[in-house]
Design a protein around this motif. Structure first.
Motif, PDB file in Angstrom:
ATOM      1  N   ALA A 135      91.273 -14.606  52.993  1.00 10.31           N
ATOM      2  CA  ALA A 135      92.374 -13.864  53.609  1.00 10.31           C
ATOM      3  C   ALA A 135      92.702 -14.436  54.987  1.00 10.31           C
ATOM      4  O   ALA A 135      93.877 -14.502  55.374  1.00 10.31           O
ATOM      5  CB  ALA A 135      92.031 -12.385  53.721  1.00 10.31           C
ATOM      6  N   LEU A 152      94.684 -17.489  54.343  1.00 12.77           N
ATOM      7  CA  LEU A 152      96.012 -17.098  53.888  1.00 12.77           C
ATOM      8  C   LEU A 152      96.888 -16.686  55.068  1.00 12.77           C
ATOM      9  O   LEU A 152      98.045 -17.098  55.169  1.00 12.77           O
ATOM     10  CB  LEU A 152      95.908 -15.963  52.871  1.00 12.77           C
ATOM     11  N   PRO A 157     105.515 -16.590  50.144  1.00 19.79           N
ATOM     12  CA  PRO A 157     104.115 -16.173  50.249  1.00 19.79           C
ATOM     13  C   PRO A 157     103.333 -16.263  48.938  1.00 19.79           C
ATOM     14  O   PRO A 157     102.140 -16.569  48.944  1.00 19.79           O
ATOM     15  CB  PRO A 157     104.204 -14.724  50.723  1.00 19.79           C
ATOM     16  N   ALA A 186      99.684 -18.033  48.485  1.00 18.14           N
ATOM     17  CA  ALA A 186      98.560 -17.238  47.984  1.00 18.14           C
ATOM     18  C   ALA A 186      98.023 -17.830  46.687  1.00 18.14           C
ATOM     19  O   ALA A 186      96.805 -17.890  46.481  1.00 18.14           O
ATOM     20  CB  ALA A 186      98.992 -15.791  47.773  1.00 18.14           C
ATOM     21  N   LEU A 239      94.141 -18.823  46.247  1.00 17.65           N
ATOM     22  CA  LEU A 239      93.327 -18.003  45.360  1.00 17.65           C
ATOM     23  C   LEU A 239      93.142 -18.602  43.971  1.00 17.65           C
ATOM     24  O   LEU A 239      92.445 -18.018  43.140  1.00 17.65           O
ATOM     25  CB  LEU A 239      93.956 -16.608  45.239  1.00 17.65           C
TER      26      LEU A 239
END
Length: 54
Positions: free
Chosen positions: A23, A26, A38, A42, A46
């Motif tokens: 996170a 990110l 976004p 992400a 991930l």
């Protein structure tokens, strides 16, 4: 050792710690690339994260 595998080994028993770590990356990536959608950022961060086993 590839970076994603190293992360999984380092955070093997600490899934929450891994999620907090990712996170942070990110957040920095979203700030560095404000014109990029976004979901794309992400998805790249991930992508290699294994799903939780029940």
């Amino acid at each position: 050792m590839p970076a994603r595998l190293a992360l999984l080994v380092d955070f093997e028993s600490d899934r929450l710690g891994l999620l907090v770590y990712l996170a942070g990356h990110l957040t920095r990536a979203l700030q560095a690339m404000p014109d990029t959608h976004p979901a794309l950022i992400a998805g790249q961060i991930l992508h290699g994260l294994p799903r939780r086993r029940r």
